[in-house]
Write an enzyme that holds these catalytic residues in place. Structure first.
Site, short mmCIF file in Angstrom:
data_model
loop_
_atom_site.label_atom_id
_atom_site.label_comp_id
_atom_site.label_asym_id
_atom_site.label_seq_id
_atom_site.Cartn_x
_atom_site.Cartn_y
_atom_site.Cartn_z
N CYS A 133 8.29 -3.86 5.73
CA CYS A 133 7.48 -3.67 4.52
C CYS A 133 8.00 -4.51 3.35
O CYS A 133 7.29 -4.70 2.37
CB CYS A 133 7.44 -2.20 4.14
SG CYS A 133 6.92 -1.12 5.47
N CYS B 280 0.72 -4.63 9.17
CA CYS B 280 -0.08 -3.46 8.81
C CYS B 280 -1.29 -3.80 7.93
O CYS B 280 -2.15 -2.95 7.71
CB CYS B 280 0.77 -2.43 8.07
SG CYS B 280 1.39 -3.08 6.52
N CYS C 46 2.49 1.01 1.42
CA CYS C 46 3.26 2.25 1.58
C CYS C 46 4.35 2.34 0.51
O CYS C 46 4.54 1.42 -0.29
CB CYS C 46 3.88 2.27 2.97
SG CYS C 46 5.16 1.01 3.15
N ASP D 208 -1.22 -4.47 4.70
CA ASP D 208 -1.04 -4.15 3.29
C ASP D 208 -0.92 -5.45 2.47
O ASP D 208 -0.55 -6.49 2.99
CB ASP D 208 0.21 -3.28 3.09
CG ASP D 208 -0.02 -1.86 3.63
OD1 ASP D 208 -1.17 -1.54 3.93
OD2 ASP D 208 0.95 -1.11 3.72
#
Ligand code: FES
Length: 120
Positions: free
Chosen positions: A106, A37, A62, A39
């Protein structure tokens, strides 16, 4: 993703992340990017006599990424560097009491940050 999909521990670490920010003159650091993603997590740490005295993160990501970074700092503090090198993202997920399956990715940056900050 609805917040009710996260357990209370994840929500606590997301809303009240521990050990945020950046150490001024860290002995170890890493800047890692989630390849899925994009991040980012910056990890800084202070090590003395082989023990991680302080660990802090700055996370652009996130809720699961922020909670994972918070958990990572808690797991790193007080550990010996050689012990910290064995940390896996599964340890972060376990510390948080689990993440929804599609958010496990994540937490992977936490493991990447450890590898980069404390190379073998
Ligand atoms: Fe990027 Fe969670 S969506 S780390």
């Amino acid at each position: 993703m609805p917040f009710e999909d996260y357990n209370p521990t994840v929500m606590d670490h997301f809303l009240n992340p521990r050990n945020t920010g950046e150490i001024d003159h860290p002995t170890h650091q890493a800047m890692v990017r989630n390849s899925v993603c994009g991040d980012m997590v910056k990890l800084t740490a202070t090590v003395k006599d082989g023990v991680i005295l302080d660990a802090r993160t700055k996370t652009f990501g996130c809720a699961a990424a922020i909670a994972s970074s918070s958990a990572l700092t808690e797991l790193l503090r007080g550990k010996r560097v050689e012990e910290a090198r064995g940390l896996k993202n599964g340890d972060v997920v376990a510390f948080l009491g689990g993440l929804p399956d599609h958010k496990i990715v994540c937490s992977v940056v936490a493991e990447q940050a450890v590898k980069e900050a404390f190379p073998a």
